[in-house]
Design a protein around this motif. Structure first.
Motif, PDB file in Angstrom:
ATOM      1  N   PRO A  21     107.463  72.229 111.766  1.00  0.00           N
ATOM      2  CA  PRO A  21     106.258  72.798 111.139  1.00  0.00           C
ATOM      3  C   PRO A  21     105.090  71.817 111.166  1.00  0.00           C
ATOM      4  N   ARG A  22     103.887  72.382 111.378  1.00  0.00           N
ATOM      5  CA  ARG A  22     102.692  71.562 111.508  1.00  0.00           C
ATOM      6  C   ARG A  22     101.666  71.936 110.455  1.00  0.00           C
ATOM      7  N   GLU A  23     100.911  70.938 110.030  1.00  0.00           N
ATOM      8  CA  GLU A  23      99.858  71.167 109.043  1.00  0.00           C
ATOM      9  C   GLU A  23      98.744  71.991 109.658  1.00  0.00           C
ATOM     10  N   CYS A  24      98.354  73.071 108.991  1.00  0.00           N
ATOM     11  CA  CYS A  24      97.305  73.960 109.487  1.00  0.00           C
ATOM     12  C   CYS A  24      96.382  74.353 108.328  1.00  0.00           C
ATOM     13  N   ARG A  25      95.146  74.560 108.656  1.00  0.00           N
ATOM     14  CA  ARG A  25      94.183  75.138 107.726  1.00  0.00           C
ATOM     15  C   ARG A  25      93.887  76.546 108.204  1.00  0.00           C
ATOM     16  N   ILE A  26      94.142  77.538 107.359  1.00  0.00           N
ATOM     17  CA  ILE A  26      93.971  78.940 107.723  1.00  0.00           C
ATOM     18  C   ILE A  26      92.859  79.521 106.857  1.00  0.00           C
ATOM     19  N   GLU A  27      91.764  79.909 107.495  1.00  0.00           N
ATOM     20  CA  GLU A  27      90.631  80.490 106.790  1.00  0.00           C
ATOM     21  C   GLU A  27      90.605  81.995 107.050  1.00  0.00           C
ATOM     22  N   THR A  76      93.434  90.619 106.303  1.00  0.00           N
ATOM     23  CA  THR A  76      92.091  90.115 106.560  1.00  0.00           C
ATOM     24  C   THR A  76      91.568  90.678 107.880  1.00  0.00           C
ATOM     25  N   SER A  77      90.252  90.611 108.063  1.00  0.00           N
ATOM     26  CA  SER A  77      89.653  91.075 109.320  1.00  0.00           C
ATOM     27  C   SER A  77      89.302  89.922 110.251  1.00  0.00           C
ATOM     28  N   ARG A  78      89.373  88.701 109.727  1.00  0.00           N
ATOM     29  CA  ARG A  78      89.103  87.548 110.582  1.00  0.00           C
ATOM     30  C   ARG A  78      89.962  86.381 110.135  1.00  0.00           C
ATOM     31  N   VAL A  79      90.254  85.490 111.055  1.00  0.00           N
ATOM     32  CA  VAL A  79      91.081  84.320 110.784  1.00  0.00           C
ATOM     33  C   VAL A  79      90.562  83.160 111.612  1.00  0.00           C
ATOM     34  N   LYS A  80      90.539  81.984 111.021  1.00  0.00           N
ATOM     35  CA  LYS A  80      90.280  80.750 111.753  1.00  0.00           C
ATOM     36  C   LYS A  80      91.400  79.780 111.436  1.00  0.00           C
ATOM     37  N   ILE A  97      99.385  76.830 125.911  1.00  0.00           N
ATOM     38  CA  ILE A  97      99.215  75.672 125.034  1.00  0.00           C
ATOM     39  C   ILE A  97      97.725  75.401 124.922  1.00  0.00           C
ATOM     40  N   LEU A  98      97.216  75.356 123.686  1.00  0.00           N
ATOM     41  CA  LEU A  98      95.778  75.215 123.468  1.00  0.00           C
ATOM     42  C   LEU A  98      95.496  74.101 122.472  1.00  0.00           C
ATOM     43  N   THR A  99      94.320  73.508 122.616  1.00  0.00           N
ATOM     44  CA  THR A  99      93.808  72.566 121.632  1.00  0.00           C
ATOM     45  C   THR A  99      92.520  73.135 121.045  1.00  0.00           C
ATOM     46  N   GLY A 100      92.154  72.642 119.878  1.00  0.00           N
ATOM     47  CA  GLY A 100      90.920  73.104 119.252  1.00  0.00           C
ATOM     48  C   GLY A 100      91.161  74.265 118.312  1.00  0.00           C
ATOM     49  N   ASP A 101      90.088  74.676 117.646  1.00  0.00           N
ATOM     50  CA  ASP A 101      90.177  75.762 116.672  1.00  0.00           C
ATOM     51  C   ASP A 101      90.490  77.090 117.358  1.00  0.00           C
ATOM     52  N   LEU A 102      91.222  77.937 116.635  1.00  0.00           N
ATOM     53  CA  LEU A 102      91.545  79.280 117.109  1.00  0.00           C
ATOM     54  C   LEU A 102      90.883  80.275 116.165  1.00  0.00           C
ATOM     55  N   GLU A 103      90.011  81.122 116.704  1.00  0.00           N
ATOM     56  CA  GLU A 103      89.292  82.090 115.878  1.00  0.00           C
ATOM     57  C   GLU A 103      89.669  83.512 116.294  1.00  0.00           C
ATOM     58  N   PHE A 104      90.030  84.301 115.303  1.00  0.00           N
ATOM     59  CA  PHE A 104      90.504  85.660 115.523  1.00  0.00           C
ATOM     60  C   PHE A 104      89.569  86.654 114.833  1.00  0.00           C
ATOM     61  N   GLU A 105      89.253  87.718 115.547  1.00  0.00           N
ATOM     62  CA  GLU A 105      88.505  88.823 114.956  1.00  0.00           C
ATOM     63  C   GLU A 105      89.093  90.132 115.457  1.00  0.00           C
ATOM     64  N   ILE A 106      88.816  91.190 114.746  1.00  0.00           N
ATOM     65  CA  ILE A 106      89.364  92.492 115.115  1.00  0.00           C
ATOM     66  C   ILE A 106      88.245  93.448 115.499  1.00  0.00           C
ATOM     67  N   ASP A 144      88.729  85.858 102.475  1.00  0.00           N
ATOM     68  CA  ASP A 144      88.472  85.423 101.103  1.00  0.00           C
ATOM     69  C   ASP A 144      89.396  84.307 100.619  1.00  0.00           C
ATOM     70  N   ARG A 145      90.117  83.675 101.558  1.00  0.00           N
ATOM     71  CA  ARG A 145      91.023  82.606 101.154  1.00  0.00           C
ATOM     72  C   ARG A 145      91.012  81.484 102.171  1.00  0.00           C
ATOM     73  N   VAL A 146      91.329  80.282 101.694  1.00  0.00           N
ATOM     74  CA  VAL A 146      91.602  79.141 102.571  1.00  0.00           C
ATOM     75  C   VAL A 146      92.972  78.599 102.171  1.00  0.00           C
ATOM     76  N   ILE A 147      93.867  78.535 103.140  1.00  0.00           N
ATOM     77  CA  ILE A 147      95.236  78.091 102.889  1.00  0.00           C
ATOM     78  C   ILE A 147      95.491  76.864 103.764  1.00  0.00           C
ATOM     79  N   THR A 148      96.008  75.810 103.169  1.00  0.00           N
ATOM     80  CA  THR A 148      96.419  74.629 103.922  1.00  0.00           C
ATOM     81  C   THR A 148      97.914  74.437 103.710  1.00  0.00           C
ATOM     82  N   GLU A 149      98.666  74.569 104.779  1.00  0.00           N
ATOM     83  CA  GLU A 149     100.123  74.531 104.691  1.00  0.00           C
ATOM     84  C   GLU A 149     100.715  73.950 105.971  1.00  0.00           C
TER      85      GLU A 149
END
Length: 309
Positions: A188-194, A268-272, A289-298, A197-202
């Motif tokens: 498991p890796r440390e991630c910040r999930i935005e 949610t409708s979007r995720v970073k 395999i990717l580096t950098g931020d991953l941004e999701f929208e619907i 309406d929430r920010v989760i760091t896990e």
């Protein structure tokens, strides 16, 4: 190959009764080899009064998308992906923004979207279902602008997809063996999930961005995901002893994965997602395999698809 069928040539009646044009795009290297029989199945089971049909066969990666775009340009109203989740993704990506309708004949390893929609795993039955299927709109997910239609994932499932990508052995057994290998290997890796309406760091073992509910083989990672509600279900499998991940596998078959103590899900409708270094990622089962931020929208109701009754 093209099959023509007679129809009445009298104005509006002719237009109403004419067969619809349907193109089958076949991946000859899909996981289960069931696609080898699709021509005979279409000849036998497709309603020839209702459809005029043709076949195209892929010859290289990304070719399915090119063939789908050409089918639309040639006036085909329905384009059927014959293959696995990767083939469906390529064809569907080419149909976005057009009036053409996606159909599926599942012939891959997982077939997550096809299974959820009700196409099953049998080629003959899937072809029969096309005869009476109804058109519906579904949402489309974008990861850094790239479409996916079922599920995107970061972590363990991304590693599984990358391991499968390098293998010529397809089907459930290699999928299972690579899942065990990835489960033992991935940390498991440390991630910040935005989210909206929430920010989760896990520390996360899996982050699934789900438009549809299942990976394939009836494994449901997001049992309440809906293809046309304009929202993602983001499912986090947080840091836990590895035996707990394996013990939770039966819960994915019964739709009870959310009951596990280490599972959290957000609508949610979007995720970073922000995570340092390289990330194992998949879009509809295709690993990278990717580096950098991953941004999701619907994109709500951005694809028209045939859904079996």
């Amino acid at each position: 190959m093209h099959e023509s069928h007679p129809f009445t040539k009298e104005g509006l009646l002719a237009e109403l009764l004419r067969p619809r044009r349907i193109m089958f795009i076949v991946n000859p290297k899909a996981g289960t080899n069931l696609q080898r029989h699709v021509r005979a199945s279409v000849d036998k089971h497709l309603n020839h009064k209702k459809f005029e049909y043709g076949f195209s066969f892929t010859e290289r990666p990304a070719h399915a998308g090119e063939l789908a775009a050409q089918a639309v340009a040639d006036g085909y109203e329905i384009v059927v992906a014959v293959g696995g989740d990767g083939s469906v993704n390529e064809v569907a990506s080419a149909l976005m923004g057009t009036d053409a309708v996606l159909g599926i004949v599942p012939a891959g390893s997982g077939n997550g979207l096809a299974m959820h929609l009700g196409y099953g795993r049998d080629v003959d039955e899937a072809v029969k279902k096309i005869n009476t299927a109804e058109e519906q709109f579904i949402d489309v997910g974008l990861m850094n602008g790239k479409p996916f239609f079922n599920i995107a994932g970061i972590g363990f499932d991304g590693l599984v997809s990358n391991l499968m990508k390098g293998s010529n052995w397809r089907g459930f057994i290699p999928y299972f063996l690579n899942s065990v290998k990835a489960g033992l290997q991935y940390t498991p890796r440390e991630c910040r999930i935005e989210t909206d309406d929430r920010v989760i760091t896990e520390k996360c073992f899996i982050i699934s961005i789900a438009n549809g509910p299942m990976w394939g083989y009836n494994f449901q990672i997001a049992p309440d995901a809906c293809l046309d509600d304009g929202l993602f279900e983001v499912v986090l499998l947080k840091d836990a002893p590895k035996w707990q991940y394996f013990a939770a596998v039966p819960a994915t078959l019964t739709g009870k994965i959310y009951d596990a103590d280490f599972v959290e899900h957000v609508t949610t409708s979007r995720v970073k997602i922000i995570s340092e270094g390289e990330n194992y990622v998949h879009l509809d089962g295709e690993g990278t395999i990717l580096t950098g931020d991953l941004e999701f929208e619907i994109k709500p109701k951005a694809l028209k698809i045939l859904v079996p009754r």
